[in-house]
Design a protein around this motif. Structure first.
Motif, PDB file in Angstrom:
ATOM      1  N   ASN A  55       0.867  -8.723  10.391  1.00 47.09           N
ATOM      2  CA  ASN A  55       1.675  -8.590  10.290  1.00 47.09           C
ATOM      3  C   ASN A  55       2.245  -7.104   9.887  1.00 47.09           C
ATOM      4  OD1 ASN A  55       4.448  -7.833  11.197  1.00 47.09           O
ATOM      5  ND2 ASN A  55       5.407  -9.426   9.925  1.00 47.09           N
ATOM      6  N   PHE A  56       2.128  -5.939  10.009  1.00 48.08           N
ATOM      7  CA  PHE A  56       1.011  -4.550   8.623  1.00 48.08           C
ATOM      8  C   PHE A  56       2.820  -3.494   9.571  1.00 48.08           C
ATOM      9  CE2 PHE A  56      -2.113  -3.421   6.698  1.00 48.08           C
ATOM     10  CZ  PHE A  56      -1.723  -1.949   5.867  1.00 48.08           C
ATOM     11  N   GLN A  80       0.125  10.868   4.317  1.00 45.75           N
ATOM     12  CA  GLN A  80       0.113  12.109   5.676  1.00 45.75           C
ATOM     13  C   GLN A  80       0.561  13.261   5.348  1.00 45.75           C
ATOM     14  OE1 GLN A  80       2.383  11.084   8.920  1.00 45.75           O
ATOM     15  NE2 GLN A  80       1.214  10.864  10.621  1.00 45.75           N
ATOM     16  N   PHE A  85       0.927  -1.166  -0.231  1.00 41.00           N
ATOM     17  CA  PHE A  85       0.289   0.179   0.147  1.00 41.00           C
ATOM     18  C   PHE A  85       0.894   1.401  -0.286  1.00 41.00           C
ATOM     19  CE2 PHE A  85      -3.289  -2.455   1.473  1.00 41.00           C
ATOM     20  CZ  PHE A  85      -2.768  -3.588   2.032  1.00 41.00           C
ATOM     21  N   TYR A 101       0.159   5.676   1.057  1.00 39.33           N
ATOM     22  CA  TYR A 101      -0.644   5.945   2.332  1.00 39.33           C
ATOM     23  C   TYR A 101      -0.049   7.357   2.070  1.00 39.33           C
ATOM     24  CZ  TYR A 101      -2.692   2.421   4.980  1.00 39.33           C
ATOM     25  OH  TYR A 101      -3.331   1.259   5.623  1.00 39.33           O
ATOM     26  N   ASN A 154       2.047  -5.920   4.025  1.00 42.04           N
ATOM     27  CA  ASN A 154       1.630  -7.060   5.126  1.00 42.04           C
ATOM     28  C   ASN A 154       1.397  -8.635   4.423  1.00 42.04           C
ATOM     29  OD1 ASN A 154      -1.870  -7.499   5.277  1.00 42.04           O
ATOM     30  ND2 ASN A 154      -1.154  -7.564   7.465  1.00 42.04           N
ATOM     31  N   PHE A 179       4.855  -0.465   8.333  1.00 41.14           N
ATOM     32  CA  PHE A 179       5.068   1.015   7.519  1.00 41.14           C
ATOM     33  C   PHE A 179       6.483   1.462   6.960  1.00 41.14           C
ATOM     34  CE2 PHE A 179       1.162   2.755   7.391  1.00 41.14           C
ATOM     35  CZ  PHE A 179       0.349   2.106   7.904  1.00 41.14           C
ATOM     36  N   GLY A 180       6.891   1.753   6.234  1.00 41.16           N
ATOM     37  CA  GLY A 180       8.073   2.244   6.035  1.00 41.16           C
ATOM     38  C   GLY A 180       8.581   3.379   7.182  1.00 41.16           C
ATOM     39  N   PRO A 181       9.611   4.478   6.918  1.00 40.93           N
ATOM     40  CA  PRO A 181       9.542   5.764   8.208  1.00 40.93           C
ATOM     41  C   PRO A 181       8.808   6.964   6.399  1.00 40.93           C
ATOM     42  CG  PRO A 181      11.983   5.039   6.420  1.00 40.93           C
ATOM     43  CD  PRO A 181      10.562   4.105   6.320  1.00 40.93           C
ATOM     44  N   LEU A 197      -4.686   6.445   3.059  1.00 44.91           N
ATOM     45  CA  LEU A 197      -4.427   5.109   2.403  1.00 44.91           C
ATOM     46  C   LEU A 197      -5.264   5.804   0.686  1.00 44.91           C
ATOM     47  CD1 LEU A 197      -3.932   1.866   1.110  1.00 44.91           C
ATOM     48  CD2 LEU A 197      -6.513   1.996   1.040  1.00 44.91           C
ATOM     49  N   PRO A 235      -2.512   8.657   8.962  1.00 41.98           N
ATOM     50  CA  PRO A 235      -1.754   8.518   7.132  1.00 41.98           C
ATOM     51  C   PRO A 235      -3.307   8.362   6.580  1.00 41.98           C
ATOM     52  CG  PRO A 235      -1.025   7.654   8.658  1.00 41.98           C
ATOM     53  CD  PRO A 235      -1.639   8.576   9.805  1.00 41.98           C
TER      54      PRO A 235
END
Lengths: 114, 109
Positions: free
Chosen positions: B96-97, B38, B34, B36, B91, B99-101, B46, B44
């Motif tokens: 277990n999801f 922000q 995905f 997102y 995911n 996110f990148g920074p 989608l 955040p």
């Protein structure tokens, strides 16, 4: 569509005070629920997740705890806040009856510990 | 090695430019992907899911490269309103999801 409610939007607390942040989900049932913290200018840090009532997994050892007393309610707590607990707290949901894969977020609570 | 990595930026581009972000992931068992968006001091939201065949939504195109374990986001004809931080997420169909920074984009007039 599914919606996550969080309150309050902002919170200022003194060091050593307790904390209770509540998150409720609308529009889906049996979702996975997550608490994240985001420091200013940083990424999302996963704190806790829950796959069902009473089931909590902790990702980071700290002075915070979480509970899920109802299917659509997820609570983040602390008995004594530290300065390092300041940040943007986000509740997220995933899965359940309506949405399978993507996570959807609440509006967040901005916590400042003084 | 971090599970999901992104160039933090900032990417400063003029209006109308095309900009591309990459995101690499380490878990080969990842199944869904995905992007997102922000905005400053907001949650955040989608932007789009990333499908194996790639997908497009208006000015936004997402691609997945499973062999090299990266996903990409291309923004064409960038607008001032595209200024935000873009987070990728992966995911494994469980809880277990990851996110990148995030990559910060500033579109300049």
């Amino acid at each position: 569509s599914q919606t996550i409610h969080q309150w309050p939007a902002t919170l200022v607390q003194p060091v050593g005070s307790p904390l209770s942040l509540e998150c409720t989900v609308e529009g889906t049932s049996n979702p996975n629920l997550y608490w994240y913290r985001q420091a200013a200018g940083r990424g999302l840090q996963l704190l806790f997740y829950s796959v069902g009532i009473g089931q909590i997994s902790s990702e980071v050892p700290q002075n915070l705890s979480a509970s899920r007393p109802q299917d659509r309610q997820f609570i983040l707590s602390s008995k004594k806040l530290l300065l390092s607990d300041s940040g943007f707290y986000l509740c997220a949901g995933q899965g359940g009856r309506v949405s399978y894969n993507e996570q959807f977020f609440g509006p967040g609570t901005r916590l400042t510990v003084l | 090695r971090k599970e999901v990595e992104q160039d933090p930026g900032p990417f400063n581009v003029p209006e109308g430019a095309t900009v591309a972000f990459n995101c690499t992931y380490s878990n080969s068992a990842s199944q869904s992907f995905f992007w997102y968006r922000q905005d400053c001091r907001k949650e955040p939201k989608l932007l789009m899911s990333v499908y194996s065949s790639g997908n497009e939504d208006g000015r936004f195109t997402a691609q997945l490269n499973r062999a090299s374990q990266y996903i990409s986001l291309l923004i064409r004809d960038s607008k001032l309103s595209d200024s935000a931080t873009y987070l990728c997420a992966v995911n494994d169909y469980g809880q277990n999801f990851v996110f990148g920074p995030g990559t910060r984009l500033s579109v300049l007039p």
